[in-house]
Motif scaffolding. Structure first.
Motif, PDB file in Angstrom:
ATOM      1  N   ASP A  17      -1.525  -4.210  -5.046  1.00  0.00           N
ATOM      2  CA  ASP A  17      -0.928  -4.504  -6.350  1.00  0.00           C
ATOM      3  C   ASP A  17       0.549  -4.114  -6.376  1.00  0.00           C
ATOM      4  OD1 ASP A  17      -1.077  -5.338  -9.122  1.00  0.00           O
ATOM      5  OD2 ASP A  17      -0.958  -3.202  -9.634  1.00  0.00           O
ATOM      6  N   LEU A  18       0.866  -2.948  -5.825  1.00  0.00           N
ATOM      7  CA  LEU A  18       2.264  -2.505  -5.781  1.00  0.00           C
ATOM      8  C   LEU A  18       3.112  -3.412  -4.889  1.00  0.00           C
ATOM      9  CD1 LEU A  18       1.734   1.358  -5.602  1.00  0.00           C
ATOM     10  CD2 LEU A  18       2.628   0.050  -7.541  1.00  0.00           C
ATOM     11  N   VAL A  19       2.547  -3.845  -3.777  1.00  0.00           N
ATOM     12  CA  VAL A  19       3.261  -4.757  -2.875  1.00  0.00           C
ATOM     13  C   VAL A  19       3.539  -6.078  -3.585  1.00  0.00           C
ATOM     14  CG1 VAL A  19       3.052  -6.118  -0.752  1.00  0.00           C
ATOM     15  CG2 VAL A  19       2.456  -3.693  -0.745  1.00  0.00           C
ATOM     16  N   LEU A  20       2.567  -6.595  -4.309  1.00  0.00           N
ATOM     17  CA  LEU A  20       2.774  -7.840  -5.058  1.00  0.00           C
ATOM     18  C   LEU A  20       3.865  -7.673  -6.112  1.00  0.00           C
ATOM     19  CD1 LEU A  20      -0.900  -9.107  -5.518  1.00  0.00           C
ATOM     20  CD2 LEU A  20       0.901 -10.124  -4.104  1.00  0.00           C
ATOM     21  N   LYS A  21       3.902  -6.516  -6.754  1.00  0.00           N
ATOM     22  CA  LYS A  21       4.945  -6.259  -7.752  1.00  0.00           C
ATOM     23  C   LYS A  21       6.319  -6.197  -7.096  1.00  0.00           C
ATOM     24  CE  LYS A  21       1.988  -3.961 -11.099  1.00  0.00           C
ATOM     25  NZ  LYS A  21       1.628  -2.712 -11.781  1.00  0.00           N
ATOM     26  N   LEU A  22       6.398  -5.572  -5.920  1.00  0.00           N
ATOM     27  CA  LEU A  22       7.670  -5.532  -5.188  1.00  0.00           C
ATOM     28  C   LEU A  22       8.100  -6.934  -4.782  1.00  0.00           C
ATOM     29  CD1 LEU A  22       7.714  -2.542  -2.675  1.00  0.00           C
ATOM     30  CD2 LEU A  22       9.340  -3.027  -4.496  1.00  0.00           C
ATOM     31  N   GLN A  23       7.157  -7.718  -4.282  1.00  0.00           N
ATOM     32  CA  GLN A  23       7.473  -9.083  -3.862  1.00  0.00           C
ATOM     33  C   GLN A  23       8.017  -9.900  -5.026  1.00  0.00           C
ATOM     34  OE1 GLN A  23       3.755 -10.381  -2.223  1.00  0.00           O
ATOM     35  NE2 GLN A  23       4.238  -9.643  -0.177  1.00  0.00           N
ATOM     36  N   ALA A  24       7.483  -9.666  -6.211  1.00  0.00           N
ATOM     37  CA  ALA A  24       7.932 -10.413  -7.386  1.00  0.00           C
ATOM     38  C   ALA A  24       9.381 -10.081  -7.735  1.00  0.00           C
ATOM     39  CB  ALA A  24       7.021 -10.111  -8.570  1.00  0.00           C
ATOM     40  N   LEU A  25       9.849  -8.906  -7.345  1.00  0.00           N
ATOM     41  CA  LEU A  25      11.219  -8.503  -7.648  1.00  0.00           C
ATOM     42  C   LEU A  25      12.236  -9.041  -6.647  1.00  0.00           C
ATOM     43  CD1 LEU A  25      10.571  -4.773  -8.598  1.00  0.00           C
ATOM     44  CD2 LEU A  25      11.058  -6.664 -10.153  1.00  0.00           C
ATOM     45  N   LEU A  26      11.755  -9.465  -5.497  1.00  0.00           N
ATOM     46  CA  LEU A  26      12.658  -9.960  -4.460  1.00  0.00           C
ATOM     47  C   LEU A  26      13.054 -11.405  -4.736  1.00  0.00           C
ATOM     48  CD1 LEU A  26      10.879  -8.500  -1.315  1.00  0.00           C
ATOM     49  CD2 LEU A  26      12.980  -7.682  -2.371  1.00  0.00           C
ATOM     50  N   PRO A  27      14.288 -11.774  -4.368  1.00  0.00           N
ATOM     51  CA  PRO A  27      14.699 -13.169  -4.552  1.00  0.00           C
ATOM     52  C   PRO A  27      13.821 -14.092  -3.702  1.00  0.00           C
ATOM     53  CG  PRO A  27      16.387 -11.926  -3.376  1.00  0.00           C
ATOM     54  CD  PRO A  27      15.303 -10.966  -3.736  1.00  0.00           C
ATOM     55  N   THR A  47      -5.504   3.618  -3.427  1.00  0.00           N
ATOM     56  CA  THR A  47      -6.534   2.779  -2.819  1.00  0.00           C
ATOM     57  C   THR A  47      -5.863   1.544  -2.222  1.00  0.00           C
ATOM     58  OG1 THR A  47      -6.922   1.471  -4.809  1.00  0.00           O
ATOM     59  CG2 THR A  47      -8.196   3.528  -4.578  1.00  0.00           C
ATOM     60  N   PRO A  48      -6.530   0.873  -1.307  1.00  0.00           N
ATOM     61  CA  PRO A  48      -5.957  -0.369  -0.758  1.00  0.00           C
ATOM     62  C   PRO A  48      -5.641  -1.402  -1.841  1.00  0.00           C
ATOM     63  CG  PRO A  48      -7.749   0.378   0.628  1.00  0.00           C
ATOM     64  CD  PRO A  48      -7.749   1.271  -0.590  1.00  0.00           C
ATOM     65  N   ASP A  49      -6.468  -1.475  -2.870  1.00  0.00           N
ATOM     66  CA  ASP A  49      -6.197  -2.416  -3.964  1.00  0.00           C
ATOM     67  C   ASP A  49      -4.934  -2.028  -4.729  1.00  0.00           C
ATOM     68  OD1 ASP A  49      -8.352  -4.035  -3.393  1.00  0.00           O
ATOM     69  OD2 ASP A  49      -9.684  -3.070  -4.862  1.00  0.00           O
ATOM     70  N   GLU A  59       0.015 -13.421   2.341  1.00  0.00           N
ATOM     71  CA  GLU A  59       0.118 -13.313   3.794  1.00  0.00           C
ATOM     72  C   GLU A  59       1.229 -12.378   4.253  1.00  0.00           C
ATOM     73  OE1 GLU A  59       0.313 -17.146   5.588  1.00  0.00           O
ATOM     74  OE2 GLU A  59      -1.425 -17.888   4.503  1.00  0.00           O
ATOM     75  N   VAL A  60       2.011 -11.846   3.350  1.00  0.00           N
ATOM     76  CA  VAL A  60       3.116 -10.976   3.724  1.00  0.00           C
ATOM     77  C   VAL A  60       2.610  -9.535   3.745  1.00  0.00           C
ATOM     78  CG1 VAL A  60       5.421 -10.178   3.099  1.00  0.00           C
ATOM     79  CG2 VAL A  60       4.782 -12.557   2.711  1.00  0.00           C
ATOM     80  N   SER A  61       2.870  -8.841   4.848  1.00  0.00           N
ATOM     81  CA  SER A  61       2.373  -7.473   4.986  1.00  0.00           C
ATOM     82  C   SER A  61       3.175  -6.512   4.111  1.00  0.00           C
ATOM     83  CB  SER A  61       2.466  -7.027   6.442  1.00  0.00           C
ATOM     84  OG  SER A  61       3.819  -6.870   6.814  1.00  0.00           O
ATOM     85  N   ALA A  62       2.569  -5.376   3.837  1.00  0.00           N
ATOM     86  CA  ALA A  62       3.235  -4.352   3.034  1.00  0.00           C
ATOM     87  C   ALA A  62       4.489  -3.860   3.737  1.00  0.00           C
ATOM     88  CB  ALA A  62       2.275  -3.195   2.763  1.00  0.00           C
ATOM     89  N   SER A  63       4.421  -3.678   5.049  1.00  0.00           N
ATOM     90  CA  SER A  63       5.590  -3.177   5.773  1.00  0.00           C
ATOM     91  C   SER A  63       6.733  -4.188   5.739  1.00  0.00           C
ATOM     92  CB  SER A  63       5.231  -2.821   7.212  1.00  0.00           C
ATOM     93  OG  SER A  63       4.793  -3.950   7.916  1.00  0.00           O
TER      94      SER A  63
END
Length: 87
Positions: free
Chosen positions: A19-29, A13-15, A38-42
């Motif tokens: 959620d997965l995108v936010l988890k990925l963002q948290a792993l990035l420096p 689902t979009p939600d 405001e950061v897109s999934a792509s």
């Protein structure tokens, strides 16, 4: 006789994607300094791929340095062994 396998397709689902995108963002420096909503999934996927490539490069460099150090250590040990045999 040909057999076909059904592939199970994971539907998110979009939600769930958000959620997965936010988890990925948290792993990035520097993830805490950017506005995550405001950061897109792509863009996040692109940054993640670039970060993984950079980490691979660092691992390769460190592996080469470690190999050089081990080779140097082996050479030093062999030299010490030769010297002690001549005593």
């Amino acid at each position: 006789m040909s057999s076909r396998r059904r592939r199970s397709v994971l539907r998110l689902t979009p939600d769930e994607i958000s959620d997965l995108v936010l988890k990925l963002q948290a792993l990035l420096p520097d993830s805490s300094s950017r506005c995550t909503s405001e950061v897109s999934a792509s863009k996040t996927l692109e940054e993640t791929c670039n970060y993984i490539k950079m980490l691979h490069s660092e691992v390769d460099d460190l592996s080469k340095k470690l190999s050089q150090k081990l080779a140097s250590t082996d050479s030093n040990i062999n030299a010490v062994n030769r010297d002690t045999r001549h005593l």
